[in-house]
Design a protein around this motif. Structure first.
Motif, short mmCIF file in Angstrom:
data_model
loop_
_atom_site.label_atom_id
_atom_site.label_comp_id
_atom_site.label_asym_id
_atom_site.label_seq_id
_atom_site.Cartn_x
_atom_site.Cartn_y
_atom_site.Cartn_z
N MET A 1 14.72 21.24 -60.84
CA MET A 1 15.80 20.46 -61.45
C MET A 1 15.49 20.25 -62.92
N ASN B 1 15.14 18.42 -66.33
CA ASN B 1 14.86 17.04 -66.68
C ASN B 1 15.97 16.53 -67.60
N ARG C 1 16.54 13.23 -68.51
CA ARG C 1 16.34 11.91 -69.07
C ARG C 1 16.20 11.86 -70.59
N GLN D 1 23.69 11.10 -67.44
CA GLN D 1 22.63 11.57 -66.54
C GLN D 1 22.85 13.03 -66.13
N PRO E 1 20.20 23.63 -60.32
CA PRO E 1 20.89 22.40 -60.75
C PRO E 1 22.38 22.68 -60.96
N LEU F 1 22.40 12.35 -57.92
CA LEU F 1 22.16 13.45 -58.85
C LEU F 1 21.07 14.39 -58.34
N ARG F 2 20.05 13.84 -57.68
CA ARG F 2 18.94 14.68 -57.21
C ARG F 2 19.39 15.68 -56.14
N ASP F 3 20.50 15.40 -55.47
CA ASP F 3 21.01 16.31 -54.44
C ASP F 3 22.06 17.28 -54.97
#
Length: 271
Positions: free
Chosen positions: A1, A3, A5, A55, A141, A177-179
Protein backbone atom coordinates in the motif's frame (compact mmCIF):
# COMPACT_ATOMS: atom_id res chain seq x y z
CA UNK A 1 0.00 0.00 0.00
CA UNK A 2 1.25 3.48 -0.87
CA UNK A 3 2.09 5.54 2.19
CA UNK A 4 -0.49 8.35 2.05
CA UNK A 5 0.28 10.16 5.30
CA UNK A 6 3.18 12.59 4.48
CA UNK A 7 1.19 14.73 2.07
CA UNK A 8 -2.07 14.92 4.00
CA UNK A 9 -1.56 18.46 5.29
CA UNK A 10 -0.62 19.78 1.87
CA UNK A 11 -3.55 18.04 0.20
CA UNK A 12 -5.97 19.38 2.81
CA UNK A 13 -4.74 22.92 2.28
CA UNK A 14 -5.23 22.63 -1.47
CA UNK A 15 -8.73 21.24 -0.95
CA UNK A 16 -9.67 24.16 1.27
CA UNK A 17 -8.80 26.54 -1.55
CA UNK A 18 -10.59 24.51 -4.19
CA UNK A 19 -13.75 23.59 -2.30
CA UNK A 20 -15.49 26.90 -2.97
CA UNK A 21 -14.83 26.83 -6.72
CA UNK A 22 -17.31 25.21 -9.13
CA UNK A 23 -16.28 21.62 -9.93
CA UNK A 24 -15.12 21.03 -13.49
CA UNK A 25 -14.23 17.76 -15.13
CA UNK A 26 -10.55 17.08 -14.56
CA UNK A 27 -8.47 17.13 -17.73
CA UNK A 28 -6.56 13.97 -18.49
CA UNK A 29 -2.89 14.06 -19.39
CA UNK A 30 -0.64 16.89 -18.37
CA UNK A 31 0.68 17.34 -14.87
CA UNK A 32 -0.48 14.51 -12.62
CA UNK A 33 -0.64 16.57 -9.43
CA UNK A 34 -2.77 19.22 -11.15
CA UNK A 35 -5.10 16.46 -12.29
CA UNK A 36 -5.39 15.09 -8.74
CA UNK A 37 -6.12 18.58 -7.41
CA UNK A 38 -8.98 18.89 -9.92
CA UNK A 39 -10.34 15.46 -8.99
CA UNK A 40 -10.09 16.38 -5.28
CA UNK A 41 -12.15 19.51 -5.86
CA UNK A 42 -14.75 17.51 -7.79
CA UNK A 43 -14.92 14.93 -5.00
CA UNK A 44 -15.37 17.66 -2.40
CA UNK A 45 -18.28 19.15 -4.36
CA UNK A 46 -19.78 15.63 -4.59
CA UNK A 47 -19.93 15.50 -0.79
CA UNK A 48 -16.78 13.54 0.01
CA UNK A 49 -15.15 14.80 3.19
CA UNK A 50 -11.78 16.50 2.94
CA UNK A 51 -10.37 14.00 5.42
CA UNK A 52 -11.29 11.05 3.18
CA UNK A 53 -9.97 12.82 0.07
CA UNK A 54 -6.71 13.71 1.79
CA UNK A 55 -6.14 10.21 3.10
CA UNK A 56 -7.02 8.56 -0.22
CA UNK A 57 -5.34 10.93 -2.66
CA UNK A 58 -2.66 12.67 -0.64
CA UNK A 59 0.72 11.67 -2.09
CA UNK A 60 -0.81 9.36 -4.71
CA UNK A 61 1.44 8.82 -7.73
CA UNK A 62 0.93 7.30 -11.19
CA UNK A 63 1.74 3.62 -11.73
CA UNK A 64 3.22 2.86 -15.17
CA UNK A 65 2.82 -0.89 -14.55
CA UNK A 66 -0.97 -0.46 -14.40
CA UNK A 67 -1.02 1.19 -17.82
CA UNK A 68 1.28 -1.47 -19.25
CA UNK A 69 -0.97 -4.24 -17.94
CA UNK A 70 -4.08 -2.53 -19.27
CA UNK A 71 -2.58 -2.43 -22.74
CA UNK A 72 -1.57 -6.10 -22.59
CA UNK A 73 -4.69 -7.66 -21.08
CA UNK A 74 -6.98 -6.96 -24.00
CA UNK A 75 -6.00 -10.27 -25.53
CA UNK A 76 -7.08 -12.26 -22.48
CA UNK A 77 -10.38 -13.36 -24.02
CA UNK A 78 -9.07 -14.10 -27.50
CA UNK A 79 -8.79 -17.80 -26.64
CA UNK A 80 -11.39 -20.27 -27.81
CA UNK A 81 -13.95 -21.38 -25.25
CA UNK A 82 -12.25 -24.79 -25.03
CA UNK A 83 -8.88 -23.21 -24.38
CA UNK A 84 -10.19 -20.76 -21.82
CA UNK A 85 -12.48 -23.09 -19.86
CA UNK A 86 -9.73 -25.70 -19.55
CA UNK A 87 -7.64 -23.21 -17.54
CA UNK A 88 -10.50 -22.01 -15.30
CA UNK A 89 -12.82 -24.93 -14.52
CA UNK A 90 -10.95 -28.00 -13.34
CA UNK A 91 -12.14 -30.94 -11.27
CA UNK A 92 -10.75 -29.46 -8.06
CA UNK A 93 -12.58 -26.18 -8.49
CA UNK A 94 -15.82 -28.01 -9.25
CA UNK A 95 -15.44 -30.09 -6.08
CA UNK A 96 -14.80 -27.00 -4.00
CA UNK A 97 -17.74 -25.23 -5.62
CA UNK A 98 -20.09 -28.06 -4.73
CA UNK A 99 -18.81 -28.00 -1.15
CA UNK A 100 -19.49 -24.26 -1.02
CA UNK A 101 -23.02 -24.80 -2.27
CA UNK A 102 -23.61 -27.22 0.60
CA UNK A 103 -21.93 -25.03 3.20
CA UNK A 104 -23.93 -21.95 2.22
CA UNK A 105 -27.14 -23.72 1.17
CA UNK A 106 -29.41 -21.75 3.49
CA UNK A 107 -27.88 -18.40 2.52
CA UNK A 108 -28.03 -19.21 -1.20
CA UNK A 109 -31.67 -20.26 -0.86
CA UNK A 110 -32.59 -16.95 0.78
CA UNK A 111 -30.76 -15.04 -1.92
CA UNK A 112 -32.51 -16.99 -4.66
CA UNK A 113 -35.88 -16.28 -3.06
CA UNK A 114 -35.17 -12.55 -3.04
CA UNK A 115 -33.32 -12.09 -6.34
CA UNK A 116 -34.24 -15.14 -8.41
CA UNK A 117 -30.66 -16.11 -9.24
CA UNK A 118 -29.84 -19.82 -8.71
CA UNK A 119 -27.03 -20.88 -6.37
CA UNK A 120 -24.88 -22.45 -9.09
CA UNK A 121 -24.57 -19.19 -11.02
CA UNK A 122 -23.50 -17.23 -7.95
CA UNK A 123 -21.03 -19.88 -6.83
CA UNK A 124 -19.61 -20.18 -10.36
CA UNK A 125 -18.93 -16.43 -10.52
CA UNK A 126 -17.52 -16.49 -6.98
CA UNK A 127 -15.19 -19.35 -7.90
CA UNK A 128 -14.00 -17.79 -11.14
CA UNK A 129 -13.36 -14.37 -9.65
CA UNK A 130 -11.54 -15.21 -6.41
CA UNK A 131 -11.56 -18.98 -5.92
CA UNK A 132 -14.47 -18.57 -3.46
CA UNK A 133 -12.79 -15.75 -1.58
CA UNK A 134 -9.64 -17.77 -0.90
CA UNK A 135 -7.72 -16.64 -3.97
CA UNK A 136 -6.21 -13.43 -5.23
CA UNK A 137 -8.49 -10.40 -4.90
CA UNK A 138 -5.69 -8.11 -6.01
CA UNK A 139 -2.96 -6.39 -4.02
CA UNK A 140 -2.81 -2.99 -5.68
CA UNK A 141 -3.81 0.27 -3.95
CA UNK A 142 -7.15 1.07 -5.58
CA UNK A 143 -6.73 4.83 -5.46
CA UNK A 144 -3.35 4.68 -7.13
CA UNK A 145 -4.74 2.39 -9.84
CA UNK A 146 -7.82 4.49 -10.50
CA UNK A 147 -5.95 7.79 -10.42
CA UNK A 148 -3.48 6.37 -12.96
CA UNK A 149 -6.24 5.12 -15.25
CA UNK A 150 -8.27 8.32 -14.91
CA UNK A 151 -5.24 10.46 -15.77
CA UNK A 152 -4.70 8.39 -18.92
CA UNK A 153 -6.76 9.93 -21.73
CA UNK A 154 -8.04 6.71 -23.30
CA UNK A 155 -10.91 6.13 -20.86
CA UNK A 156 -10.65 9.09 -18.53
CA UNK A 157 -14.39 9.66 -18.04
CA UNK A 158 -14.94 6.03 -17.06
CA UNK A 159 -12.16 5.98 -14.51
CA UNK A 160 -12.83 9.44 -13.14
CA UNK A 161 -16.26 8.03 -12.27
CA UNK A 162 -14.70 4.94 -10.72
CA UNK A 163 -12.33 7.09 -8.66
CA UNK A 164 -15.24 9.10 -7.24
CA UNK A 165 -17.16 5.89 -6.54
CA UNK A 166 -14.16 4.46 -4.65
CA UNK A 167 -14.06 7.58 -2.49
CA UNK A 168 -17.78 7.10 -1.75
CA UNK A 169 -17.11 3.53 -0.55
CA UNK A 170 -14.73 4.88 2.08
CA UNK A 171 -16.99 7.84 2.86
CA UNK A 172 -19.93 5.49 3.54
CA UNK A 173 -17.80 3.39 5.87
CA UNK A 174 -18.22 0.22 3.81
CA UNK A 175 -14.47 -0.40 3.67
CA UNK A 176 -11.60 1.31 5.49
CA UNK A 177 -8.78 2.73 3.44
CA UNK A 178 -6.52 -0.22 4.32
CA UNK A 179 -8.96 -2.57 2.55
CA UNK A 180 -9.09 -0.52 -0.63
CA UNK A 181 -6.79 -2.87 -2.49
CA UNK A 182 -7.73 -4.66 -5.67
CA UNK A 183 -6.86 -5.56 -9.22
CA UNK A 184 -5.46 -3.72 -12.23
CA UNK A 185 -8.68 -1.83 -13.03
CA UNK A 186 -9.60 -1.12 -9.42
CA UNK A 187 -11.88 -4.15 -8.99
CA UNK A 188 -12.70 -4.93 -5.37
CA UNK A 189 -13.73 -7.91 -3.30
CA UNK A 190 -14.54 -11.56 -3.69
CA UNK A 191 -16.47 -11.14 -6.92
CA UNK A 192 -14.39 -8.22 -8.19
CA UNK A 193 -16.83 -5.31 -8.40
CA UNK A 194 -15.72 -2.05 -9.97
CA UNK A 195 -16.33 0.73 -7.43
CA UNK A 196 -19.30 2.12 -9.40
CA UNK A 197 -20.93 -1.34 -9.34
CA UNK A 198 -20.14 -1.59 -5.63
CA UNK A 199 -22.14 1.60 -5.06
CA UNK A 200 -24.92 0.72 -7.50
CA UNK A 201 -25.54 -2.95 -6.70
CA UNK A 202 -24.04 -3.54 -3.25
CA UNK A 203 -26.40 -5.13 -0.72
CA UNK A 204 -25.99 -5.25 3.06
CA UNK A 205 -27.32 -8.80 3.35
CA UNK A 206 -25.77 -9.59 6.73
CA UNK A 207 -27.52 -6.57 8.24
CA UNK A 208 -24.51 -4.92 9.89
CA UNK A 209 -25.09 -1.54 8.25
CA UNK A 210 -22.26 -1.78 5.71
CA UNK A 211 -21.74 -3.36 2.30
CA UNK A 212 -18.55 -5.37 2.72
CA UNK A 213 -17.57 -7.21 -0.45
CA UNK A 214 -14.18 -8.26 0.87
CA UNK A 215 -15.12 -10.14 4.04
CA UNK A 216 -18.88 -10.77 4.16
CA UNK A 217 -20.01 -13.78 2.13
CA UNK A 218 -23.70 -12.82 2.47
CA UNK A 219 -22.97 -9.34 1.10
CA UNK A 220 -20.78 -10.75 -1.70
CA UNK A 221 -23.31 -13.26 -2.98
CA UNK A 222 -26.39 -11.07 -2.54
CA UNK A 223 -24.74 -8.14 -4.29
CA UNK A 224 -23.75 -10.39 -7.18
CA UNK A 225 -27.34 -11.60 -7.43
CA UNK A 226 -28.64 -8.03 -7.27
CA UNK A 227 -26.41 -7.01 -10.17
CA UNK A 228 -27.82 -9.80 -12.31
CA UNK A 229 -31.44 -9.19 -11.32
CA UNK A 230 -31.17 -5.47 -11.96
CA UNK A 231 -29.82 -6.20 -15.43
CA UNK A 232 -32.69 -8.45 -16.46
CA UNK A 233 -32.17 -11.85 -14.86
CA UNK A 234 -35.40 -13.85 -14.94
CA UNK A 235 -36.02 -16.28 -12.11
CA UNK A 236 -36.38 -19.88 -13.24
CA UNK A 237 -35.11 -19.24 -16.75
CA UNK A 238 -32.27 -20.92 -18.60
CA UNK A 239 -28.89 -19.21 -18.61
CA UNK A 240 -27.46 -20.86 -21.72
CA UNK A 241 -26.12 -18.85 -24.63
CA UNK A 242 -28.89 -17.05 -26.50
CA UNK A 243 -31.19 -16.63 -23.50
CA UNK A 244 -32.09 -13.37 -21.78
CA UNK A 245 -30.30 -14.54 -18.64
CA UNK A 246 -27.12 -15.13 -20.62
CA UNK A 247 -27.45 -11.56 -21.88
CA UNK A 248 -28.01 -10.31 -18.31
CA UNK A 249 -24.49 -11.53 -17.53
CA UNK A 250 -23.10 -8.94 -19.99
CA UNK A 251 -23.08 -6.46 -17.12
CA UNK A 252 -20.76 -8.86 -15.37
CA UNK A 253 -18.47 -9.44 -18.31
CA UNK A 254 -19.08 -8.63 -21.95
CA UNK A 255 -16.68 -11.30 -23.22
CA UNK A 256 -18.69 -14.16 -24.74
CA UNK A 257 -16.12 -16.76 -23.74
CA UNK A 258 -16.29 -15.68 -20.10
CA UNK A 259 -20.07 -15.83 -19.93
CA UNK A 260 -20.01 -19.26 -21.56
CA UNK A 261 -17.52 -20.32 -18.90
CA UNK A 262 -19.84 -19.13 -16.12
CA UNK A 263 -22.71 -21.13 -17.63
CA UNK A 264 -20.53 -24.23 -18.11
CA UNK A 265 -19.20 -24.04 -14.54
CA UNK A 266 -22.72 -23.56 -13.19
CA UNK A 267 -23.90 -26.66 -15.06
CA UNK A 268 -21.08 -28.68 -13.49
CA UNK A 269 -22.07 -27.46 -10.02
CA UNK A 270 -25.75 -28.24 -10.60
CA UNK A 271 -25.15 -31.86 -11.57
Amino acid sequence: MVNLRPALATCAAVLALLAAAPAQAARCGGDFNTFISSMSAEASQAGISQDVIAQALGGVSPDPAVLAFDRRQRGTFNKTFEQYVSTRVGAGRVRTGKAMMLRHASLLSRIEQRFGVPPQILVAIWGLESDFGKGDMGKLPVFRVLATMAHDCRRTELFQGELLAALKIVQRGDLPLRDMVGAYAGELGQTQFLPSSYIKYGVDFDGNGHVDLRHSVPDVLASTANLLKTNGWRAGGSYEEGTSNFEAMREWNRALVYRKTIAYFADQLAQ
